[in-house]
Design an enzyme around this catalytic site. Structure first.
Site, PDB file in Angstrom:
ATOM      1  N   LYS A  11      -6.696 -13.147   5.188  1.00  0.00           N
ATOM      2  CA  LYS A  11      -6.483 -12.320   6.381  1.00  0.00           C
ATOM      3  C   LYS A  11      -5.180 -11.550   6.236  1.00  0.00           C
ATOM      4  O   LYS A  11      -4.266 -11.945   5.508  1.00  0.00           O
ATOM      5  CB  LYS A  11      -6.478 -13.156   7.664  1.00  0.00           C
ATOM      6  N   ASP A 141      -3.078 -20.531  11.737  1.00  0.00           N
ATOM      7  CA  ASP A 141      -4.034 -19.540  11.230  1.00  0.00           C
ATOM      8  C   ASP A 141      -5.442 -20.095  11.030  1.00  0.00           C
ATOM      9  O   ASP A 141      -6.387 -19.332  10.831  1.00  0.00           O
ATOM     10  CB  ASP A 141      -3.551 -18.967   9.885  1.00  0.00           C
TER      11      ASP A 141
END
Length: 317
Positions: A11, A141
């Site tokens: 990401k 995350d």
């Protein structure tokens, strides 16, 4: 023995704002997170012994309890002891393609894949939200890595609000192999230098975090306006990382000076820098230009794109 192969995407941050301190010692953040095509492959397999084994093709990645994928398996063992007793231990093989210590959530996405893989192996039938909640106990995350796509993340990063997915915005990533930036150092230094501007009142913290929902970059995402998204990229941590790491600053400047780059920024706490493009051809051309401008074998460059998914099962046996 049953096994599953899963894709675990990296990401990037399209937006990262540090709002203030939380009572739990973390920072209150407002972020926009985006899954990208650069991915690791995770194989999760049942084994007859009651143990957890981790293998990885990358020499810098530990295979013991310091590995987040290992800790994800441990978490599942603790949470579901009856399933562990019934189905046995787990062998995890990580085929690493995402650069290590790069600010791309490589460890978090591996952990997310292990949660999804063990859920399938043990036939637990967990929902995505339950997997995200488990992931949140491992790292900020991990919940996003389970879900993937495009999302606003607030709190310490674990509170997710999905946005319409951005597909096929092309990206060039640049990262020096030997360069690492400590995330705790980055946040601590930011607090030391800019903590005077933190919002202290809890209600105001929440209000400021929710303001990102109506911000300019979210509007651009809703309209799928790639050029406007690229113009609204923002990362507070650049204020401390770029002055301390001249290589990262130089890489960012080289990206910014190339024709066809819509916008460029450091992802997370770095040291990866990325640039956005409207076409794969432009991205590949700029990759070559950057390689010629910075002649350094330590610099890794990748062309990838935004994707609409998180952890994805590719095969099962």
């Amino acid at each position: 023995m049953r096994s599953y192969s899963l894709i675990a995407p990296a990401k990037i941050n399209l937006y990262l704002e540090i709002i203030g301190d939380r009572p739990d010692g973390y920072h209150e953040l407002a972020m926009i997170l985006q899954s990208i095509g650069l991915s690791d492959q995770i194989d999760v397999r049942s084994i007859s012994t009651d143990s957890i084994r981790v293998h990885c093709n990358h020499p810098q990645v530990p295979t013991d309890k310091s590995n987040l994928a290992y800790r994800a398996a441990e978490l599942m063992v603790r949470q579901f002891p009856e399933a562990f007793a019934k189905y046995g231990g787990v062998e995890i093989t990580v085929n690493k393609q995402i650069p290590v210590a790069a600010g791309l959530a490589g460890g978090s996405t591996n952990a997310a894949a292990v949660l999804v893989g063990i859920d399938l192996l043990w036939k637990l039938g967990l929902t995505q939200s339950e997997l995200e909640e488990l992931g949140g106990t491992l790292g900020s995350d991990v919940p996003f890595c389970v879900a993937g796509g495009t999302a606003i993340a607030t709190g310490r990063g674990e509170q997710l609000s999905p946005l319409p997915s951005l597909d096929n915005i092309y990206i060039v990533l640049g990262k020096y192999r030997s360069l690492e930036v400590s995330t705790p150092w980055a946040y601590k230094t930011y607090r030391q230098q800019f903590g005077h501007s933190y919002i202290i009142d809890t209600d105001n913290l929440a209000a400021r975090a929710s303001a990102v929902h109506s911000g300019a970059i979210v509007k651009a995402i809703l309209h799928k306006d790639t050029r406007e998204i690229a113009q609204k990229l923002h990362n507070d941590l650049e204020r401390v990382v770029l002055p301390a790491y001249p290589q990262v600053l130089h890489l960012r400047e080289v990206f910014a000076n190339q024709e066809g780059v819509l916008g460029t920024m450091m992802s997370g706490s770095g040291p990866t820098v990325f640039a956005l493009f409207e076409s794969q051809q432009q991205a590949e051309l700029v990759l070559q230009q950057v390689r010629e401008a910075i002649i350094d074998e330590d610099l890794e460059l990748f062309v990838t794109r935004t994707i609409t998914h998180g952890i994805k099962v590719t095969s099962s046996v």
